[in-house]
Design a protein around this motif. Structure first.
Motif, PDB file in Angstrom:
ATOM      1  N   GLU A 196      -6.723  14.927   1.662  1.00  0.00           N
ATOM      2  CA  GLU A 196      -6.546  14.154   2.901  1.00  0.00           C
ATOM      3  C   GLU A 196      -7.563  13.010   2.977  1.00  0.00           C
ATOM      4  O   GLU A 196      -7.230  11.876   3.338  1.00  0.00           O
ATOM      5  CB  GLU A 196      -6.705  15.076   4.113  1.00  0.00           C
ATOM      6  CG  GLU A 196      -6.509  14.376   5.452  1.00  0.00           C
ATOM      7  CD  GLU A 196      -6.788  15.292   6.630  1.00  0.00           C
ATOM      8  OE1 GLU A 196      -6.777  14.794   7.770  1.00  0.00           O
ATOM      9  OE2 GLU A 196      -7.032  16.502   6.416  1.00  0.00           O
ATOM     10  N   MET A 197      -8.829  13.302   2.607  1.00  0.00           N
ATOM     11  CA  MET A 197      -9.872  12.283   2.645  1.00  0.00           C
ATOM     12  C   MET A 197      -9.614  11.204   1.585  1.00  0.00           C
ATOM     13  O   MET A 197      -9.838  10.008   1.833  1.00  0.00           O
ATOM     14  CB  MET A 197     -11.231  12.944   2.405  1.00  0.00           C
ATOM     15  CG  MET A 197     -12.418  12.045   2.691  1.00  0.00           C
ATOM     16  SD  MET A 197     -12.544  11.661   4.432  1.00  0.00           S
ATOM     17  CE  MET A 197     -13.793  10.365   4.396  1.00  0.00           C
ATOM     18  N   LEU A 198      -9.130  11.596   0.415  1.00  0.00           N
ATOM     19  CA  LEU A 198      -8.825  10.628  -0.640  1.00  0.00           C
ATOM     20  C   LEU A 198      -7.712   9.672  -0.198  1.00  0.00           C
ATOM     21  O   LEU A 198      -7.788   8.459  -0.418  1.00  0.00           O
ATOM     22  CB  LEU A 198      -8.417  11.355  -1.925  1.00  0.00           C
ATOM     23  CG  LEU A 198      -9.511  12.129  -2.675  1.00  0.00           C
ATOM     24  CD1 LEU A 198      -8.908  12.928  -3.827  1.00  0.00           C
ATOM     25  CD2 LEU A 198     -10.594  11.194  -3.192  1.00  0.00           C
ATOM     26  N   GLN A 199      -6.690  10.236   0.444  1.00  0.00           N
ATOM     27  CA  GLN A 199      -5.587   9.394   0.927  1.00  0.00           C
ATOM     28  C   GLN A 199      -6.067   8.451   2.030  1.00  0.00           C
ATOM     29  O   GLN A 199      -5.648   7.289   2.095  1.00  0.00           O
ATOM     30  CB  GLN A 199      -4.434  10.277   1.446  1.00  0.00           C
ATOM     31  CG  GLN A 199      -3.718  11.089   0.381  1.00  0.00           C
ATOM     32  CD  GLN A 199      -2.901  10.223  -0.580  1.00  0.00           C
ATOM     33  OE1 GLN A 199      -2.719   9.026  -0.360  1.00  0.00           O
ATOM     34  NE2 GLN A 199      -2.415  10.824  -1.670  1.00  0.00           N
ATOM     35  N   TYR A 200      -6.965   8.946   2.874  1.00  0.00           N
ATOM     36  CA  TYR A 200      -7.526   8.121   3.962  1.00  0.00           C
ATOM     37  C   TYR A 200      -8.297   6.923   3.395  1.00  0.00           C
ATOM     38  O   TYR A 200      -8.108   5.779   3.829  1.00  0.00           O
ATOM     39  CB  TYR A 200      -8.432   8.993   4.834  1.00  0.00           C
ATOM     40  CG  TYR A 200      -9.274   8.220   5.825  1.00  0.00           C
ATOM     41  CD1 TYR A 200      -8.733   7.782   7.033  1.00  0.00           C
ATOM     42  CD2 TYR A 200     -10.617   7.939   5.558  1.00  0.00           C
ATOM     43  CE1 TYR A 200      -9.511   7.076   7.949  1.00  0.00           C
ATOM     44  CE2 TYR A 200     -11.396   7.237   6.462  1.00  0.00           C
ATOM     45  CZ  TYR A 200     -10.837   6.813   7.654  1.00  0.00           C
ATOM     46  OH  TYR A 200     -11.610   6.115   8.549  1.00  0.00           O
ATOM     47  N   VAL A 201      -9.147   7.175   2.401  1.00  0.00           N
ATOM     48  CA  VAL A 201      -9.950   6.105   1.796  1.00  0.00           C
ATOM     49  C   VAL A 201      -9.048   5.132   1.047  1.00  0.00           C
ATOM     50  O   VAL A 201      -9.229   3.904   1.125  1.00  0.00           O
ATOM     51  CB  VAL A 201     -11.023   6.704   0.857  1.00  0.00           C
ATOM     52  CG1 VAL A 201     -11.711   5.608   0.049  1.00  0.00           C
ATOM     53  CG2 VAL A 201     -12.055   7.481   1.669  1.00  0.00           C
ATOM     54  N   ALA A 202      -8.059   5.658   0.315  1.00  0.00           N
ATOM     55  CA  ALA A 202      -7.138   4.784  -0.428  1.00  0.00           C
ATOM     56  C   ALA A 202      -6.381   3.860   0.529  1.00  0.00           C
ATOM     57  O   ALA A 202      -6.210   2.663   0.244  1.00  0.00           O
ATOM     58  CB  ALA A 202      -6.161   5.634  -1.241  1.00  0.00           C
TER      59      ALA A 202
END
Length: 354
Positions: A196-202
């Motif tokens: 979820e955090m990776l998708q948010y940053v991307a």
């Protein structure tokens, strides 16, 4: 700026992970109850993010105006004068330091330097708190004498300052210090939380992150969010647009430890041990913690060992990890582990293949 710092949540109510901890801390600040706190959990779990958000909640955005300086300190002891250099990161409202940086002299840092900083409290202007916050990192690496001195400092200067302690292993912090703090466990994020955090940053960076790549980065990160974000940024630098089958690059020091593992299994001789020692020195001089070197080396070895040897290798690693905590020269214990393992592996090879 690295994405780890660029996209770090600055407010307790903006946290993507650990929302429950953020909500509880916000309530504490609202009622004016700010005790000494101890944040503990594995690396990359989010302890620093919570601490920064907590400070901002207490003092406002002014707490982010920090300066880093290395100051010389002269401490007068009964028999001699001790001169130390310590790097601090400070704002008008808080000071952050790592007392274990000075090694055996850490108790003098706790006794004198923290005492000196605790005496100067900020002015209580516009509803801001009339106490200063001292953030101490790696409290679990402090000597027992330093921890006992810390206990006395916490009691004596509790009106002028609040201590925020941060560590990975709470069992290495003495009970009197733990009992004087609000202990907050920051658990390592689950795979779903990291994705979820990776998708948010991307999304913030305007790039498309395929779900399979996100899943593989989360698996390779070993539940370390900082590491996962660094891996994502590495993938972004290596190739754009990102693809499903894109390789996830490990860090240089991890590849180097894999090389050490291969050397150990290829040849068990004094000459090879000497070469491995040189590689350990290279890792240590690049600020890789010795405990992390030992842990990662064991993981690499276990992947390639026979089941008969796995238990014994883990037992040896536990023994020398304990000695690492007690001793001062990390290279001695890392080399001793490799020498002992080489001896056992050689015996096993001879018994198996004659």
């Amino acid at each position: 700026m690295l994405w780890v710092d660029k996209h770090r949540p600055r407010k307790l109510d903006k946290l993507i992970l650990h929302k429950d901890i953020g909500a509880n801390l916000k309530k504490l600040v609202e009622v004016g109850d700010c005790p000494h706190t101890l944040f503990y959990g594995p690396p990359g779990a989010g302890k620093k993010t919570l601490i920064i958000a907590l400070l901002r909640e207490i003092y406002g955005p002014g707490v982010e105006k920090v300066k880093v300086e290395t100051r010389p300190w002269k401490i007068q002891l009964p028999s001699r004068k001790l001169e130390l250099e310590l790097t601090t990161c400070a704002s008008n409202y808080h000071v952050e330091m790592n007392p274990s940086d000075v090694g055996n002299n850490d108790r003098y840092v706790v006794q004198e330097i923290i005492k000196d900083m605790a005496k100067s409290r900020p002015l209580d202007i516009k509803g801001q708190r009339g106490f200063k916050v001292l953030i101490l990192n790696e409290v679990d690496r402090l000597s027992k004498e330093a921890q006992h001195s810390l206990r006395r400092t916490m009691e004596k200067y509790s009106q002028a300052c609040r201590l925020v302690l941060c560590c990975n292993n709470v069992s290495k912090v003495i009970e009197p210090v733990r009992s004087r703090c609000l202990c907050i466990r920051v658990a390592a994020p689950q795979k779903e939380g990291i994705m979820e955090m990776l998708q948010y940053v991307a999304k913030k960076e305007g790039i498309e992150l395929p779900q399979p790549l996100s899943s593989r980065i989360a698996d390779a990160s070993d539940r370390n969010l900082r590491r996962a974000l660094l891996m994502l940024e590495t993938c972004r630098v290596a190739q754009l647009p990102l693809t499903d089958d894109q390789p996830v690059q490990l860090t240089d020091w991890e590849l180097y430890i894999q090389e050490v593992c291969n050397d150990i299994l290829a040849e068990q001789t004094p000459k090879q041990l000497y070469l491995v020692r040189g590689k350990f020195y290279e890792l240590l001089t690049n600020c890789i913690p010795p405990e992390l070197i030992l842990k990662r080396l064991l993981i690499c070895l276990l992947r390639k060992l026979d089941d008969e040897l796995k238990h014994h290798a883990a037992e040896l690693a536990a023994l020398y990890e304990h000695r690492l905590q007690e001793g001062q020269k990390a290279i001695f214990h890392l080399e001793a582990f490799v020498a002992k393992f080489m001896n056992e592996y050689k015996k096993w090879s001879i018994s198996m293949y004659g």
